[in-house]
Write an enzyme that holds these catalytic residues in place. Sequence first.
Site, PDB file in Angstrom:
ATOM      1  N   HIS A  73       0.805  -1.217   0.000  1.00 54.54           N
ATOM      2  CA  HIS A  73       0.000   0.000   0.000  1.00 54.54           C
ATOM      3  C   HIS A  73       0.843   1.275   0.000  1.00 54.54           C
ATOM      4  O   HIS A  73       0.347   2.324  -0.417  1.00 54.54           O
ATOM      5  CB  HIS A  73      -0.945   0.015   1.205  1.00 54.54           C
ATOM      6  CG  HIS A  73      -2.144  -0.862   1.027  1.00 54.54           C
ATOM      7  ND1 HIS A  73      -2.121  -2.215   1.299  1.00 54.54           N
ATOM      8  CD2 HIS A  73      -3.401  -0.594   0.597  1.00 54.54           C
ATOM      9  CE1 HIS A  73      -3.312  -2.735   1.044  1.00 54.54           C
ATOM     10  NE2 HIS A  73      -4.107  -1.773   0.611  1.00 54.54           N
ATOM     11  N   GLY A  74       2.048   1.213   0.474  1.00 51.38           N
ATOM     12  CA  GLY A  74       2.838   2.435   0.451  1.00 51.38           C
ATOM     13  C   GLY A  74       4.164   2.303   1.169  1.00 51.38           C
ATOM     14  O   GLY A  74       4.356   1.417   2.012  1.00 51.38           O
TER      15      GLY A  74
END
Length: 482
Positions: free
Chosen positions: A326-327
């Site tokens: 996700h990041g």
Amino acid sequence: MLFNSLDFAIFLPIVFILYWFVINQNVKLQNLLIVVASYVFYGWWDWRFLSLILFSTLVDYTVGMKLKDETRSSRRTILLWISICVNLGFLGVFKYYNFFLDNFVTAFRFFGSEFNMSSLNIILPVGISFYTFQTLSYTIDVYKKKLEPTKDFVAFAAFVSFFPQLVAGPIERATNLLPQFYKKRTFNYNKAVDGLKQILWGMFKKVVIADNSAQIANEIFNNSGDYSGSTLFIGALFFAFQIYGDFSGYSDIAIGTSRLFGFDLMKNFAFPYFSRDIAEFWRRWHISLSTWFRDYLYIPLGGSKGGTWKKVRNTFIIFVVSGFWHGANWTFVVWGVLNAIYFLPLLLAKKNRQNIEVVAEGKLLPGLNDVFKMLTTFGLTLIAWVFFRARDIGHAFDYLAEMFSSSFFMSVNFEGQENLMNMTYVLIFFIVIEWLGRDQEHAIARLGQNLKRPIRWAIYYGILLLMFYMRGAQQEFIYFQF
């Protein structure tokens, strides 16, 4: 190009008319139109990143063709790793290079050494995590001989770049989507109508639920030190509805748009906030990513087979990798670890498959036991979302510490509070509609089906009017950053 923009409102009808009324007799021309339309759609943000999609497409198409004729195991493995390294290499450079560099330099400083390296001043290509995993599924399935490699480059390019789900999913498997590009498509009125209804509900989720919730959540999270625990709880609550409305709304629009062109995409959200435990939540949230990690990482690692240590290890790996996907921020890793901690007791007690059926199936209202389980699961999810949304880990812990302090019992008060009551009514309406449609492909699939046509149309127009009346300030889709 944003789904909720005037650009897309003009773009979609043009492509639709060309697709069904100009070249509807030729599958190859339809596929070529999809490729061109998809590149225009993606290039609307930054045309320079089209080269990444094209290069990834060329590499995986070539690898697939080579795998078809190659029988030597060592050569096949090399070809697979070429695809993996190219695709994950792009992801690593654009998404994770600066993250690893910063942590590497910080580690050296911790031990008293100075180490200077230049970070890259680059823009993260929109949706790179999504189309990278989609094209990887093709190479892996061809390698495992689950799928015959395609000779049709245009069809393959259309599969990789298919504009409805290009930048935020669902992450389609080649075994499901690619064969649909080989077949002649005929316009299906009922499928198109259902697609339009799903687009309508997806737009409602985005422009009413997500965008309005974002205004409240952003104000509270960005100024969390100024607010009481009760107000911070409101911020976490509205972020939960923001990310659900935003991401599931995108998926609804993507799936509905695909149906307009005769394609069926996989279901990506199945009313996850009605889950009775975390295992059920993860079977219902971002299904395309969860099943991708299950099939291409968790099962190859051994899955739930073997001893307790292996089960624990594999569970943590899958959730940590999911968080990191996700990041490039430690908050996402902690979010993944926290969900692993939630999930592990269910797995070890062999209760992770106990809530398979739809909650309160065939009933209008849930029982007290189901209500308690749903609220407990939602509460745990809410805590995890704080880490997902926070600037950094320190911010998340400070936020939670204040939220669970005695100030939780103070009155709610924050800048822009006048919108809170209206949004509360809208959320109640939203939850009721979602609950009534929880056993369908999307919430309004059968809404008013037993009513006369004028009443049904009145319901749809009512949703449309509510969208215009309660439209929030336009926000970019959250998952574009992933």
